[in-house]
Design an enzyme around this catalytic site. Structure first.
Site, short mmCIF file in Angstrom:
data_model
loop_
_atom_site.label_atom_id
_atom_site.label_comp_id
_atom_site.label_asym_id
_atom_site.label_seq_id
_atom_site.Cartn_x
_atom_site.Cartn_y
_atom_site.Cartn_z
N ASP A 49 -16.93 -47.62 -31.02
CA ASP A 49 -17.47 -46.31 -30.12
C ASP A 49 -18.96 -45.62 -30.57
OD1 ASP A 49 -15.78 -46.77 -28.21
OD2 ASP A 49 -14.39 -45.04 -28.64
N THR A 109 0.58 -50.07 -28.93
CA THR A 109 1.56 -50.68 -29.80
C THR A 109 0.65 -50.66 -31.35
OG1 THR A 109 0.76 -52.70 -29.56
CG2 THR A 109 2.61 -52.12 -28.11
N ASP A 127 -13.88 -43.71 -34.35
CA ASP A 127 -13.71 -44.97 -33.91
C ASP A 127 -15.06 -45.64 -34.04
OD1 ASP A 127 -12.34 -46.40 -31.06
OD2 ASP A 127 -14.14 -47.26 -31.80
N ARG A 173 -7.26 -53.70 -30.84
CA ARG A 173 -6.03 -52.92 -31.18
C ARG A 173 -5.62 -52.30 -29.88
NH1 ARG A 173 -5.17 -48.45 -35.89
NH2 ARG A 173 -6.25 -47.31 -34.18
C1 PRP Z 1 -10.86 -51.09 -34.69
C2 PRP Z 1 -11.68 -51.60 -36.17
C3 PRP Z 1 -10.62 -52.69 -36.44
C4 PRP Z 1 -9.50 -52.12 -36.19
C5 PRP Z 1 -8.84 -51.53 -37.55
O1 PRP Z 1 -11.27 -52.02 -33.90
O2 PRP Z 1 -12.73 -52.05 -36.04
O3 PRP Z 1 -10.83 -54.02 -35.97
O4 PRP Z 1 -9.62 -51.25 -35.13
O5 PRP Z 1 -7.28 -51.23 -36.94
P1 PRP Z 1 -6.29 -51.75 -37.67
O6 PRP Z 1 -6.36 -51.90 -39.16
O7 PRP Z 1 -4.96 -50.82 -37.18
O8 PRP Z 1 -5.93 -53.26 -36.94
P2 PRP Z 1 -10.61 -51.66 -32.37
O9 PRP Z 1 -9.21 -52.32 -32.12
O10 PRP Z 1 -10.78 -50.35 -31.94
O11 PRP Z 1 -11.67 -52.44 -31.41
P3 PRP Z 1 -13.17 -52.56 -31.14
O12 PRP Z 1 -14.09 -52.79 -32.38
O13 PRP Z 1 -13.61 -53.51 -30.20
O14 PRP Z 1 -13.59 -51.22 -30.99
N1 URA Z 2 -10.13 -48.16 -35.89
C1 URA Z 2 -11.11 -47.17 -35.90
O1 URA Z 2 -12.25 -47.58 -35.31
N2 URA Z 2 -11.16 -46.24 -36.84
C2 URA Z 2 -9.89 -45.88 -37.27
O2 URA Z 2 -9.87 -44.77 -38.12
C3 URA Z 2 -8.80 -46.79 -37.14
C4 URA Z 2 -9.05 -47.75 -36.36
#
Ligand code: PRP
Ligand code: URA
Length: 209
Positions: free
Chosen positions: A203, A108, A200, A104
């Site tokens: 993380d 944006t 997160d 994400r």
């Molecule tokens: C997080 C989570 C989802 C997304 C949700 O991933 O694991 O995939 O955000 O957010 P949204 O509904 O607003 O799209 P992230 O983009 O942080 O990537 P990562 O899993 O690689 O840390």
């Molecule tokens: N992605 C995450 O990992 N946590 C949130 O709360 C939203 C998006």
């Protein structure tokens, strides 16, 4: 319109509390996500078709049931979705696993696709897309788009925590997809994080912050 199921099983709710807790460290967080994914897989597979077979018990021959061999695919959204895969495979070991890589954009909040690898027989499988978080809904919508573009027809989406905003976005974009949630939270904050949420997910799973 797709249905939304919120699992209120006490074991799921209990474990989710410790997943949310900021004091829970990476190792325990990973173990709990794995366990909750198993429990959710148990619930989500309620409608799997069965067929009758004869089985020889030590006493006699019995009519009994086995899974009718429906082909399933688990699709984690990278990277946090990976934390749910092993828990599901413990219950459905024959499922194939495909991967959709999305992150994400922090400014944006739009999903950016960087990797897709699906089982070759996409059109014959039923899929469960998994990600711990459904926030704005952008990532889930994009992952499901990606599957449909490649021929997937029957898709479910499963997450630990969802924001109402994200649920509405997925329902609107993919009315054929049922959504399975362990907890439906209050809202998103200004940074697109779920409140109260768990922070997160990536993380916390991988200790990257
Ligand atoms: C997080 C989570 C989802 C997304 C949700 O991933 O694991 O995939 O955000 O957010 P949204 O509904 O607003 O799209 P992230 O983009 O942080 O990537 P990562 O899993 O690689 O840390
Ligand atoms: N992605 C995450 O990992 N946590 C949130 O709360 C939203 C998006």
């Amino acid at each position: 319109m797709g249905k939304v199921y919120v699992f209120d099983h006490p074991l799921i709710q209990h474990k989710l509390t410790y997943i949310r807790d900021a004091k829970t460290g990476t190792k325990e967080f990973r173990e709990l996500v794995d366990e909750v994914a198993s429990l959710m897989a148990f619930e989500i597979t309620r409608d799997l078709p069965l067929m009758e077979v004869d089985v020889d018990t030590p006493v006699t021959t019995a009519k009994s049931k086995v899974l009718a061999g429906k082909k399933l695919g688990i699709i984690p959204i990278l990277r946090a979705g990976l934390g749910m895969v092993d828990g599901i495979l413990k219950l459905i070991p024959a499922a194939k696993v495909g991967h959709v890589g999305l992150y994400r954009d922090p400014k944006t909040l739009q999903p950016v696709e960087y990797y897709v690898k699906l089982p070759s027989d996409v059109e014959e499988r039923d899929f469960i897309v998994v990600d711990p978080m459904l926030a704005t809904g952008g990532s889930a919508v994009e992952a499901i788009n990606s599957l449909k573009k490649r021929g997937a027809k029957n898709i479910k989406f499963m997450c630990l925590i969802a924001a109402p905003e994200g649920v509405d976005v997925v329902k609107e974009a993919h009315p054929d997809v049922d959504i399975f949630i362990a907890a439906l939270d209050e809202k998103l904050n200004d940074h697109g994080y779920i409140v109260p949420g768990l922070g997160d997910a990536g993380d916390r799973l991988y200790g990257t912050k």
